[in-house]
Design a protein around this motif. Sequence first.
Motif, mmCIF file in Angstrom:
data_model
loop_
_atom_site.group_PDB
_atom_site.id
_atom_site.type_symbol
_atom_site.label_atom_id
_atom_site.label_comp_id
_atom_site.label_asym_id
_atom_site.label_seq_id
_atom_site.Cartn_x
_atom_site.Cartn_y
_atom_site.Cartn_z
ATOM 1 N N GLY A 98 -6.046 17.892 -12.252
ATOM 2 C CA GLY A 98 -4.987 16.935 -12.572
ATOM 3 C C GLY A 98 -5.404 15.876 -13.557
ATOM 4 N N ASN A 99 -6.645 15.909 -14.018
ATOM 5 C CA ASN A 99 -7.148 14.893 -14.950
ATOM 6 C C ASN A 99 -7.641 15.529 -16.239
ATOM 7 O OD1 ASN A 99 -6.647 12.862 -13.091
ATOM 8 N ND2 ASN A 99 -8.675 13.035 -12.172
ATOM 9 N N ARG A 100 -6.880 16.464 -16.763
ATOM 10 C CA ARG A 100 -7.282 17.130 -17.993
ATOM 11 C C ARG A 100 -7.199 16.155 -19.163
ATOM 12 N NH1 ARG A 100 -4.769 22.801 -20.376
ATOM 13 N NH2 ARG A 100 -6.326 23.130 -22.011
ATOM 14 N N PRO A 101 -8.295 15.972 -19.928
ATOM 15 C CA PRO A 101 -8.283 14.998 -21.017
ATOM 16 C C PRO A 101 -7.419 15.472 -22.180
ATOM 17 C CG PRO A 101 -10.319 16.256 -21.067
ATOM 18 C CD PRO A 101 -9.583 16.668 -19.818
ATOM 19 N N THR A 102 -6.803 14.526 -22.856
ATOM 20 C CA THR A 102 -6.009 14.833 -24.033
ATOM 21 C C THR A 102 -6.346 13.869 -25.145
ATOM 22 O OG1 THR A 102 -4.230 13.365 -23.266
ATOM 23 C CG2 THR A 102 -4.066 15.692 -22.663
ATOM 24 N N GLY A 139 -3.014 11.156 -2.550
ATOM 25 C CA GLY A 139 -2.967 9.787 -3.038
ATOM 26 C C GLY A 139 -3.186 9.688 -4.533
ATOM 27 N N ALA A 140 -3.876 10.691 -5.105
ATOM 28 C CA ALA A 140 -4.090 10.730 -6.557
ATOM 29 C C ALA A 140 -2.930 11.390 -7.284
ATOM 30 C CB ALA A 140 -5.387 11.471 -6.867
ATOM 31 N N GLY A 141 -1.857 11.701 -6.560
ATOM 32 C CA GLY A 141 -0.693 12.327 -7.175
ATOM 33 C C GLY A 141 -0.807 13.818 -7.332
ATOM 34 N N LEU A 142 -1.638 14.466 -6.519
ATOM 35 C CA LEU A 142 -1.851 15.914 -6.601
ATOM 36 C C LEU A 142 -1.607 16.564 -5.238
ATOM 37 C CD1 LEU A 142 -5.183 15.788 -8.659
ATOM 38 C CD2 LEU A 142 -2.904 16.323 -9.543
ATOM 39 N N PRO A 143 -0.367 16.499 -4.735
ATOM 40 C CA PRO A 143 -0.102 17.055 -3.399
ATOM 41 C C PRO A 143 -0.312 18.557 -3.317
ATOM 42 C CG PRO A 143 1.948 16.480 -4.520
ATOM 43 C CD PRO A 143 0.836 15.926 -5.352
ATOM 44 N N VAL A 144 0.001 19.280 -4.406
ATOM 45 C CA VAL A 144 -0.201 20.737 -4.385
ATOM 46 C C VAL A 144 -1.686 21.062 -4.288
ATOM 47 C CG1 VAL A 144 0.112 22.884 -5.666
ATOM 48 C CG2 VAL A 144 1.920 21.153 -5.673
ATOM 49 N N ALA A 145 -2.496 20.353 -5.068
ATOM 50 C CA ALA A 145 -3.948 20.546 -4.987
ATOM 51 C C ALA A 145 -4.450 20.229 -3.581
ATOM 52 C CB ALA A 145 -4.656 19.663 -6.012
ATOM 53 N N MET A 177 0.844 -1.204 0.000
ATOM 54 C CA MET A 177 0.000 0.000 0.000
ATOM 55 C C MET A 177 0.874 1.247 0.000
ATOM 56 S SD MET A 177 -2.482 1.451 2.950
ATOM 57 C CE MET A 177 -3.178 -0.165 3.262
ATOM 58 N N ALA A 178 0.535 2.217 -0.834
ATOM 59 C CA ALA A 178 1.285 3.469 -0.863
ATOM 60 C C ALA A 178 1.146 4.183 0.466
ATOM 61 C CB ALA A 178 0.788 4.349 -2.009
ATOM 62 N N ALA A 179 2.272 4.809 0.873
ATOM 63 C CA ALA A 179 2.262 5.473 2.181
ATOM 64 C C ALA A 179 1.220 6.574 2.257
ATOM 65 C CB ALA A 179 3.656 6.033 2.469
ATOM 66 N N SER A 180 0.986 7.248 1.116
ATOM 67 C CA SER A 180 0.040 8.367 1.123
ATOM 68 C C SER A 180 -1.394 7.937 1.327
ATOM 69 C CB SER A 180 0.154 9.149 -0.192
ATOM 70 O OG SER A 180 -0.138 8.311 -1.296
ATOM 71 N N THR A 181 -1.682 6.643 1.114
ATOM 72 C CA THR A 181 -3.054 6.170 1.283
ATOM 73 C C THR A 181 -3.322 5.679 2.697
ATOM 74 O OG1 THR A 181 -2.525 3.895 0.601
ATOM 75 C CG2 THR A 181 -3.094 5.469 -1.132
ATOM 76 N N LYS A 182 -2.276 5.491 3.492
ATOM 77 C CA LYS A 182 -2.480 4.978 4.849
ATOM 78 C C LYS A 182 -3.292 5.938 5.716
ATOM 79 C CE LYS A 182 1.513 1.880 5.070
ATOM 80 N NZ LYS A 182 0.738 0.645 5.313
ATOM 81 N N VAL A 211 -10.013 15.176 2.198
ATOM 82 C CA VAL A 211 -9.779 15.786 0.887
ATOM 83 C C VAL A 211 -8.287 15.857 0.606
ATOM 84 C CG1 VAL A 211 -10.123 17.825 -0.539
ATOM 85 C CG2 VAL A 211 -11.916 17.111 1.035
ATOM 86 N N TYR A 212 -7.514 16.292 1.585
ATOM 87 C CA TYR A 212 -6.069 16.435 1.378
ATOM 88 C C TYR A 212 -5.425 15.100 1.011
ATOM 89 C CZ TYR A 212 -1.131 16.679 2.414
ATOM 90 O OH TYR A 212 0.236 16.561 2.329
ATOM 91 N N TYR A 213 -5.670 14.072 1.807
ATOM 92 C CA TYR A 213 -4.996 12.794 1.553
ATOM 93 C C TYR A 213 -5.540 12.087 0.315
ATOM 94 C CZ TYR A 213 -2.372 13.044 5.893
ATOM 95 O OH TYR A 213 -1.492 13.420 6.880
ATOM 96 N N ALA A 214 -6.791 12.329 -0.031
ATOM 97 C CA ALA A 214 -7.329 11.757 -1.270
ATOM 98 C C ALA A 214 -6.642 12.371 -2.480
ATOM 99 C CB ALA A 214 -8.838 11.980 -1.347
ATOM 100 N N LEU A 215 -6.433 13.684 -2.455
ATOM 101 C CA LEU A 215 -5.743 14.339 -3.569
ATOM 102 C C LEU A 215 -4.263 13.969 -3.607
ATOM 103 C CD1 LEU A 215 -7.445 17.850 -3.357
ATOM 104 C CD2 LEU A 215 -7.730 16.154 -5.178
#
Length: 419
Positions: A405-409, A175-181, A1-6, A169-173
Amino acid sequence: MAASTKPLRFITSGLLLLLVLSYCYYLMLLGMQSFPVLKGCLTVINALGIYLNGNEWLQAISWQRIKAINATGFIVIAGVLLLTIYFVLHAPKYGSWDAIAIWNIHAKFAYYPHAFSQVYKNAGAYPHLDYPLMLPGAIAFLWHTFGQISITVPVLLSYTFFIAVPLLVYYALKGAGLPVAGMVTLVIFIIDGNFKEIAISQCADTILSALILTVFILYQNKAARQRENHTWLLGFICASCGWVKNDGLLFCLVFSVFFILLNYKNIAVILRYVAGLAIPLLIIGSFKIYYAPPSDLISAQNKQFSSLYSVLTDADRYLIIAKYFISTVFTNYAYALIVIFGLLVYNRRAFLKFPFAIIGAMLAAFFAVYLVSPYELKWHLYTSLYRVYQQLYPALIYLLMLSFGNRPTGASKSKSLII
């Protein structure tokens, strides 16, 4: 498990624990058992859990992990400290009027098992006995645990959810790779006086907002969605929103309809989701059948309105509701408006996705409720709309920041309403 999700799992587990304790306490009331019986059963279950998972729990709180807190961790601690200072300085000792007249008095009813059913037989004597029992049940359980009725318990529960929502909200973002958000949202909750004022009131709206937020976090976690137990958990938490407030049943209905329609080809996923819904809905149904009187909103509506047609064709009602919806947003939710405007510029297609469709459908449903409200319309809007927005606000902030962080391309831009 990733540490950020704990931390995210830890917070979610705490919310689930309070849910389960309130369910267990209600089942104790329904079965006319005493609290020592419930405490004995939970002690056995807890001992078994420690025996099976003790090593994992000890590793989770090891000194090495505590020493590994980095600069980001200290920023989070500073944020929690600022929120705590605000809570200590501004939280009302007995809660807001609704907390005093509804939630805490319902907890006192639940505290006395032998008197509980008698109170509900005299539905006209107390307000809003149709309200679900998650918060009163959790308070009554903890009162029995401490051996007395104490104002400390509602205060601590209020503080728990006051802190839990920003951290979720903070840890969910993160964990999604968006620490600044995540940092930006943490700052928003720290400086948002409207959110804080409602969250410290000891009412159930912030609890409901935490569960709605958790539903969206689970849904947005693609890796979690691929696991059978997470689909079950998604249904369980979604249905449990209805155990917090009647508004939560509306959310459960809206989310479930969209979820099933978007997964209609995957019967296995739908069955697991429905299985998660089953237990909470059965418990809520038993409360509505055996104890709760008809909703005062429905009862009053039946008495006041002789013709639904006259209400639905009253243009002034539509205008009044629309004005309140818009003015409340501009008055109390400036930060959300800034983020919405930014996302419109950066990734406007995000608003066509499933989660924002849920938010829009919920707002439309609440608009319809106000439209047929039997109460004086402006009074009803003034006394409840800000709490309705509070229920959706944390989830909206999470979804907005996640969409940056999920802008479509490329080819993905051709998709509109997607999972």
